[in-house]
Design a protein around this motif. Sequence first.
Motif, PDB file in Angstrom:
ATOM      1  N   THR A 134       0.900  -1.271  -0.039  1.00  0.00           N
ATOM      2  CA  THR A 134       0.106   0.020   0.046  1.00  0.00           C
ATOM      3  C   THR A 134       0.959   1.126   0.097  1.00  0.00           C
ATOM      4  O   THR A 134       0.628   2.130  -0.674  1.00  0.00           O
ATOM      5  N   SER A 135       1.951   1.480   0.814  1.00  0.00           N
ATOM      6  CA  SER A 135       2.646   2.470   1.011  1.00  0.00           C
ATOM      7  C   SER A 135       3.599   2.486  -0.377  1.00  0.00           C
ATOM      8  O   SER A 135       3.977   3.698  -0.669  1.00  0.00           O
ATOM      9  N   GLN A 136       4.201   1.436  -0.789  1.00  0.00           N
ATOM     10  CA  GLN A 136       4.975   1.494  -1.885  1.00  0.00           C
ATOM     11  C   GLN A 136       4.220   2.029  -3.095  1.00  0.00           C
ATOM     12  O   GLN A 136       4.575   2.908  -3.732  1.00  0.00           O
ATOM     13  N   THR A 137       3.078   1.579  -3.365  1.00  0.00           N
ATOM     14  CA  THR A 137       2.220   1.955  -4.590  1.00  0.00           C
ATOM     15  C   THR A 137       1.864   3.552  -4.380  1.00  0.00           C
ATOM     16  O   THR A 137       1.914   4.184  -5.232  1.00  0.00           O
ATOM     17  N   LEU A 138       1.676   3.877  -3.336  1.00  0.00           N
ATOM     18  CA  LEU A 138       1.226   5.178  -2.848  1.00  0.00           C
ATOM     19  C   LEU A 138       2.677   6.069  -3.149  1.00  0.00           C
ATOM     20  O   LEU A 138       2.220   7.418  -3.781  1.00  0.00           O
ATOM     21  N   SER A 139       3.783   5.777  -2.881  1.00  0.00           N
ATOM     22  CA  SER A 139       4.746   6.427  -3.156  1.00  0.00           C
ATOM     23  C   SER A 139       5.203   6.650  -4.875  1.00  0.00           C
ATOM     24  O   SER A 139       5.587   7.466  -5.058  1.00  0.00           O
ATOM     25  N   HIS A 140       4.619   5.578  -5.401  1.00  0.00           N
ATOM     26  CA  HIS A 140       4.998   5.500  -6.843  1.00  0.00           C
ATOM     27  C   HIS A 140       4.121   6.522  -7.518  1.00  0.00           C
ATOM     28  O   HIS A 140       4.443   7.411  -8.376  1.00  0.00           O
ATOM     29  N   GLN A 141       2.865   6.695  -7.137  1.00  0.00           N
ATOM     30  CA  GLN A 141       1.941   7.682  -7.556  1.00  0.00           C
ATOM     31  C   GLN A 141       2.251   9.049  -7.220  1.00  0.00           C
ATOM     32  O   GLN A 141       2.237  10.068  -7.968  1.00  0.00           O
ATOM     33  N   SER A 142       3.083   9.320  -6.062  1.00  0.00           N
ATOM     34  CA  SER A 142       3.483  10.647  -5.687  1.00  0.00           C
ATOM     35  C   SER A 142       4.550  10.897  -6.711  1.00  0.00           C
ATOM     36  O   SER A 142       4.789  11.891  -7.399  1.00  0.00           O
ATOM     37  N   PHE A 143       5.394   9.821  -7.221  1.00  0.00           N
ATOM     38  CA  PHE A 143       6.665  10.301  -8.192  1.00  0.00           C
ATOM     39  C   PHE A 143       6.125  10.630  -9.221  1.00  0.00           C
ATOM     40  O   PHE A 143       6.365  11.365 -10.033  1.00  0.00           O
ATOM     41  N   LEU A 144       4.990   9.799  -9.922  1.00  0.00           N
ATOM     42  CA  LEU A 144       4.335  10.133 -11.035  1.00  0.00           C
ATOM     43  C   LEU A 144       3.758  11.615 -11.094  1.00  0.00           C
ATOM     44  O   LEU A 144       3.562  12.156 -12.181  1.00  0.00           O
ATOM     45  N   VAL A 145       2.985  11.719 -10.159  1.00  0.00           N
ATOM     46  CA  VAL A 145       2.414  13.134  -9.981  1.00  0.00           C
ATOM     47  C   VAL A 145       3.476  14.392 -10.015  1.00  0.00           C
ATOM     48  O   VAL A 145       3.096  15.416 -10.801  1.00  0.00           O
ATOM     49  N   TYR A 146       4.415  13.994  -9.300  1.00  0.00           N
ATOM     50  CA  TYR A 146       5.742  14.803  -9.341  1.00  0.00           C
ATOM     51  C   TYR A 146       6.126  15.061 -10.707  1.00  0.00           C
ATOM     52  O   TYR A 146       6.334  16.211 -11.198  1.00  0.00           O
ATOM     53  N   ASP A 147       6.139  14.078 -11.537  1.00  0.00           N
ATOM     54  CA  ASP A 147       6.847  14.289 -12.758  1.00  0.00           C
ATOM     55  C   ASP A 147       5.836  14.980 -13.910  1.00  0.00           C
ATOM     56  O   ASP A 147       6.239  15.551 -14.809  1.00  0.00           O
ATOM     57  N   ALA A 148       4.565  14.571 -13.842  1.00  0.00           N
ATOM     58  CA  ALA A 148       3.540  15.281 -14.595  1.00  0.00           C
ATOM     59  C   ALA A 148       3.605  16.780 -14.214  1.00  0.00           C
ATOM     60  O   ALA A 148       3.525  17.566 -15.471  1.00  0.00           O
ATOM     61  N   SER A 209      10.850  15.488 -19.930  1.00  0.00           N
ATOM     62  CA  SER A 209      12.029  14.899 -20.811  1.00  0.00           C
ATOM     63  C   SER A 209      12.844  14.119 -20.109  1.00  0.00           C
ATOM     64  O   SER A 209      12.934  14.580 -18.886  1.00  0.00           O
ATOM     65  N   ASP A 210      13.637  12.965 -20.636  1.00  0.00           N
ATOM     66  CA  ASP A 210      14.574  12.380 -19.857  1.00  0.00           C
ATOM     67  C   ASP A 210      15.816  13.459 -19.448  1.00  0.00           C
ATOM     68  O   ASP A 210      16.463  13.425 -18.500  1.00  0.00           O
ATOM     69  N   ASP A 211      16.084  14.579 -20.145  1.00  0.00           N
ATOM     70  CA  ASP A 211      16.970  15.435 -19.768  1.00  0.00           C
ATOM     71  C   ASP A 211      16.598  16.143 -18.821  1.00  0.00           C
ATOM     72  O   ASP A 211      17.415  16.629 -17.756  1.00  0.00           O
ATOM     73  N   GLY A 212      15.480  16.736 -18.487  1.00  0.00           N
ATOM     74  CA  GLY A 212      14.764  17.270 -17.501  1.00  0.00           C
ATOM     75  C   GLY A 212      15.012  16.446 -16.345  1.00  0.00           C
ATOM     76  O   GLY A 212      15.108  16.824 -15.021  1.00  0.00           O
ATOM     77  N   ARG A 213      14.615  14.846 -16.466  1.00  0.00           N
ATOM     78  CA  ARG A 213      14.813  14.268 -15.271  1.00  0.00           C
ATOM     79  C   ARG A 213      16.215  14.075 -14.733  1.00  0.00           C
ATOM     80  O   ARG A 213      16.421  14.288 -13.659  1.00  0.00           O
ATOM     81  N   TYR A 214      17.036  14.051 -15.664  1.00  0.00           N
ATOM     82  CA  TYR A 214      18.352  13.971 -15.459  1.00  0.00           C
ATOM     83  C   TYR A 214      18.967  15.082 -14.753  1.00  0.00           C
ATOM     84  O   TYR A 214      19.751  14.846 -13.486  1.00  0.00           O
ATOM     85  N   ARG A 215      18.589  16.333 -15.111  1.00  0.00           N
ATOM     86  CA  ARG A 215      19.103  17.548 -14.536  1.00  0.00           C
ATOM     87  C   ARG A 215      18.303  17.770 -13.034  1.00  0.00           C
ATOM     88  O   ARG A 215      18.888  18.164 -12.157  1.00  0.00           O
ATOM     89  N   GLU A 220      19.752   8.008 -10.842  1.00  0.00           N
ATOM     90  CA  GLU A 220      18.978   7.617  -9.838  1.00  0.00           C
ATOM     91  C   GLU A 220      17.583   7.751  -9.922  1.00  0.00           C
ATOM     92  O   GLU A 220      16.738   7.096  -9.705  1.00  0.00           O
ATOM     93  N   TYR A 221      17.299   9.201 -10.222  1.00  0.00           N
ATOM     94  CA  TYR A 221      15.780   9.715 -10.723  1.00  0.00           C
ATOM     95  C   TYR A 221      15.268   9.102 -11.713  1.00  0.00           C
ATOM     96  O   TYR A 221      14.161   8.547 -11.883  1.00  0.00           O
ATOM     97  N   LEU A 222      15.969   8.812 -12.684  1.00  0.00           N
ATOM     98  CA  LEU A 222      15.674   8.259 -14.246  1.00  0.00           C
ATOM     99  C   LEU A 222      15.158   6.657 -13.705  1.00  0.00           C
ATOM    100  O   LEU A 222      14.318   6.304 -14.340  1.00  0.00           O
ATOM    101  N   ASP A 223      16.042   6.125 -13.077  1.00  0.00           N
ATOM    102  CA  ASP A 223      15.668   4.593 -12.677  1.00  0.00           C
ATOM    103  C   ASP A 223      14.342   4.406 -11.981  1.00  0.00           C
ATOM    104  O   ASP A 223      13.582   3.530 -12.056  1.00  0.00           O
TER     105      ASP A 223
END
Length: 821
Positions: A134-148, A209-215, A220-223
Amino acid sequence: MAADTNVPGYTAGAATAPGHAHQSAVSEAGADHGQATPSNSPSVVDAIRSRRPVSAPTAERLRTLQQSIGNPGVGRLLGAGLLPVQRVSATQAKKDIDGDVKRLWPLEYGGGRQGRGADQVRKRYARSMADDRTSQTLSHQSFLVYDAIAGEKEKRKRSNELEREVQGMLINNRLLFASNYNESMDMLESYITDGGEDTYPELVSTHQSDDGRYRGGGQEYLDRMGRADRKTQAVLAGQRGDPDDATVKALRTRFGKPVAMLSTSSPDLHALLTDDAFEGSIFFVRQAGDDDLVHAEQKLLSILHQSAINPKEVRGRHAIMGRYRGCLCCTAALMYYKSKKFGSLDFDPNPGFYYRESLDNLAKHHKHVVTDPDFRAIMQQLASELPSTPAGSNAVVPGDAYENNGPERKVPGGEAATRNYRTPSPSDVEADYDTLGNLSFKPYNRTSTVDEDKQKTRRIGVGSSGTTHRNRVDWVIQDDGDIQEIQEAWLHGSSSEKEEVFKRWYRSEDPRKRAGRTELCSIIRQVDSARSEEAIKAAISRYADGRTGHKESDRKRKETGASLKRVPERGKYAKKNPEKSKAKSDRASQVKMNAKSSGWSTLYGELVKHESFYAEWYRLDREKGGKGKGKKEEIQPRLMPAELLDVVTDLRDEYFVSTMADLLHVNQKSLRTAVTKNLDRRTQASAPAAASPSPVEQAYYYAEDTVMGGMEYEEHGPTAPQGAASYYSGGEEEDFYSDGESQDAGQSAYPYEMGQSSGYIPDVGPSTMRQEEDHFPGYTRQVDRIGQVTYVDNETGALCMWDANAGSMTVISFPQQYNMY
């Protein structure tokens, strides 16, 4: 939603069900919720709940004792059932708590930008999250909302440098997301729906973009983002999700339910959190009345507090999780809410570092928490342990790691990662197509194969015991009314009103009531962050001393009755002084070059491109301490690459060649000769009949030079010290030293001293360099008069160059004593 309103919250200190002690909170949190550090002593929460009521006479004696010695904790510890909670003011509470933390965590990292902590941290390594999906999936959603959010800002060509976090809350089978800044939530308005369409898959498929993620976080963030994306796509496809994963259950209930923006002061909060009609809904949280930095966890706690929801109304799993682990204050606040009311709340109890602004915001929006002595006790308990930091996702667990609900070990504080993500998991998902052409997801476990000493992870660096100005709690101005008066005068006051306010505080005759410019500037920047500290401090001095630029002219106009003609002392319209102009023309037009000059940035940028020459320069610079002159050992100009000599030649009209020679550790006379001959060569090359000089003729230009005694060069010159190149391209801090040793606390981290100016930005003038629009988010592009391109980091002021091969910025020079917060 309806207009904001004040909803009464629960009474602080409300009774909680027995058995929800701190230790049980740790186990409930699951995968990353191990006890912070092994300890046999009872927790603060246990102590709070184990109090026994006392008799009425005893209680009365305790009240008398409290009044006589001013100790509000005596009665609470011995008889909480009969004695009222005795609170101090928010200002005093902040001062007490801040003092407690500073005694236990005495070091600041990154000049205060990375917070405050101890001299060691607990590094936590990847481990299974199977017991807490439950906590792991919730953390994944937080990652994706941040990236959006980052993706939407990238579309609008807006920087996402300030936004660092998104936290998610699962409560009653619905999801809420909050960020540190309201502006970030505003980026998601296009996904709002009344339930007529399902916009969530589109939301979590929106990426930068991947460049934005890398910066924004490197490999580590890309992975991490890749794993979160694949696992969520598997969930949405119905191919992932354990029966006990409550976050997956909420996502599968989202169909036909609204996605809405939610204010922390909405009068409908209680219904939105408890009504069955809103199960499966998704809400984006905004902090009412505060668009500045407020940590995301605190916004979600505001929702709980303002909704006045009863613990009995919370059904099923209740969790708050994000990309990062909480800072010290946010973790303590979560623990406080759990101990007082929400016993089933899951969160990560392993805190990161301490930030004073987090405590300030907590006092602003959760005053009932900060003024409760129990919260101070929780802060003391957490600060008596070590802060946590994650290891790289693929790091091999070292042999000296011990088990603490997952492997961890103690390391020096400087090795903590700059991005304090939650502890990683070894699980992953791979996507492929089956025989029918349908997308199929298959889970597997990664194998850790990377030695963490070789993993490129950004670290916070060696801590300092110095106290930054913004973290001071012994400032003169503590009253909220005085602070508001200063801010109102700055924003809306007349010149006379500003003079009165700043003279009263800055020029007070009573030293105990005299506030410094740094203190006043900090108060003003809370409401006016657009102006620089230097500009605000200069204005404070002018107002306090009555030097606003008008008084003298107004006095003369009143005395003479004539209109005064203002004539500038300098510039195009200044009154000409022939003698002064003549004397000025006799002087040399060049200036001395030093490590702060924009010309040195250009010269150094060319220098690092030539490995052999740079390696020898680097060796001498280390020996001479970066001060130019020193030992007599020098590099001969004949060894200088032609491109570097061209840059020196181009800068000769602006800077003395001798000062460039000192910085390059080259003989002054020989460099002047080389520059002169280089000019002759250019003249010959530009002549119509001129031919290119032969190798023999080129060698003639350096005929005066002699090889430095005792130096032997290989065919391509000496190689750079191991780690030198990686240091300037963003490598690990230890790699900077050729012997592999870490930097000592008192050693300079740079090959030359950069001066002591605060918030230094390279000298840029219209005659030497121009600023252009950003080519990389978060950086300002600069081009000097010879075409050299450099970038200024808008956040730190560091001067950088873009390394196309490495795909990252290479830092040329760092400012000193800057703050990020």
